[in-house]
Motif scaffolding. Structure first.
Motif, short mmCIF file in Angstrom:
data_model
loop_
_atom_site.label_atom_id
_atom_site.label_comp_id
_atom_site.label_asym_id
_atom_site.label_seq_id
_atom_site.Cartn_x
_atom_site.Cartn_y
_atom_site.Cartn_z
N GLY A 3 -19.90 11.85 16.55
CA GLY A 3 -18.94 12.54 15.69
C GLY A 3 -17.51 12.13 15.97
N ASP A 4 -17.21 11.90 17.24
CA ASP A 4 -15.89 11.43 17.65
C ASP A 4 -15.58 10.09 16.97
OD1 ASP A 4 -13.48 11.25 19.27
OD2 ASP A 4 -14.57 9.95 20.65
N GLN A 5 -16.55 9.18 17.01
CA GLN A 5 -16.37 7.86 16.39
C GLN A 5 -16.18 7.98 14.88
OE1 GLN A 5 -20.09 6.21 17.86
NE2 GLN A 5 -18.94 4.70 19.06
N VAL A 6 -17.01 8.79 14.24
CA VAL A 6 -16.97 8.91 12.78
C VAL A 6 -15.68 9.61 12.32
CG1 VAL A 6 -18.13 9.91 10.76
CG2 VAL A 6 -19.46 8.74 12.52
N LEU A 7 -15.26 10.66 13.02
CA LEU A 7 -13.99 11.31 12.66
C LEU A 7 -12.83 10.32 12.72
CD1 LEU A 7 -14.21 14.79 14.44
CD2 LEU A 7 -14.13 14.38 11.97
N LYS A 8 -12.82 9.49 13.74
CA LYS A 8 -11.76 8.48 13.86
C LYS A 8 -11.88 7.44 12.75
CE LYS A 8 -11.02 9.32 18.74
NZ LYS A 8 -11.41 8.98 20.10
N TYR A 9 -13.07 7.04 12.43
CA TYR A 9 -13.33 6.06 11.37
C TYR A 9 -12.80 6.57 10.02
CZ TYR A 9 -16.20 2.72 8.63
OH TYR A 9 -16.64 1.75 7.77
N TYR A 10 -12.96 7.87 9.78
CA TYR A 10 -12.49 8.48 8.54
C TYR A 10 -11.02 8.93 8.62
CZ TYR A 10 -16.97 8.54 6.11
OH TYR A 10 -18.12 8.17 5.46
#
Length: 188
Positions: free
Chosen positions: A45-52
């Motif tokens: 989730g950390d990676q995806v939040l940053k990606y978005y």
């Protein structure tokens, strides 16, 4: 008046992530006198939040995001099990998270907290990415669409959660209903 705490688990799904974060921000404002929403983020989730591009804005809106170190750090499962939280919302929930909860695999933060919370009879609400079998379209951070095929195995895990008394949400808008329900529970 003491605010009731809500644990919001964010996993590594980008599906409906922008809409979910908009809704939870609005709910945070609307119910600011009643609920304290604490955001817990899985490693993915950390990676995806940053990606978005959503990590920093959410960190500002929610004072802090607790990011998974391991299954027990931050100490969410224990706090939920002790009744420190009114309920847990997992939105969005990846098929991995859903499967782990359904199969009782508590080796990461969000599934572990959900399993422990369920054992303590704390309401658990899950908005899975993979609710219905077939083709779905999700939006990528650049605004383009991505077609995905949802398999019966993923849907079977969602169905198993529902049979285990975990509340399944099918759309981000249903998150409003969860908060209304719990606000009304206090009034009755």
């Amino acid at each position: 008046m003491k605010k009731r705490k809500v644990a919001w688990g964010i996993t590594g799904s980008g599906d409906k992530l922008v809409k979910i974060t908009e809704i939870v921000r609005k709910i945070k404002e609307e119910y600011e006198d009643e609920f304290e929403i604490r955001a817990y983020v899985s490693k993915a989730g950390d990676q995806v939040l940053k990606y978005y591009g959503l990590f920093k804005p959410l960190e500002i809106d929610f004072d802090r995001l607790w990011v998974e170190i391991n299954a027990n750090a931050p100490f969410l499962a224990g706090e939920i099990q002790l009744g420190s939280y009114e309920f847990m919302l997992i939105a969005p929930a990846t098929s991995n998270t859903v499967a782990k909860i359904a199969l009782r695999i508590g080796d990461s933060l969000i599934p572990n907290a959900a399993i422990m919370g369920q054992k303590a009879n704390i309401p658990i609400y899950v908005l899975p990415s993979d609710v219905e079998e077939g083709v779905t379209v999700t939006q990528l951070p650049d605004g383009s669409d991505l077609e995905l095929i949802i398999r019966k195995e993923d849907v079977e895990h969602v169905d198993k959660l529902a049979s285990m008394d975990i509340h399944i949400l099918k759309s981000p808008e249903e998150i409003y209903d969860v908060f209304k329900k719990h606000a009304n529970l206090k009034d009755s």
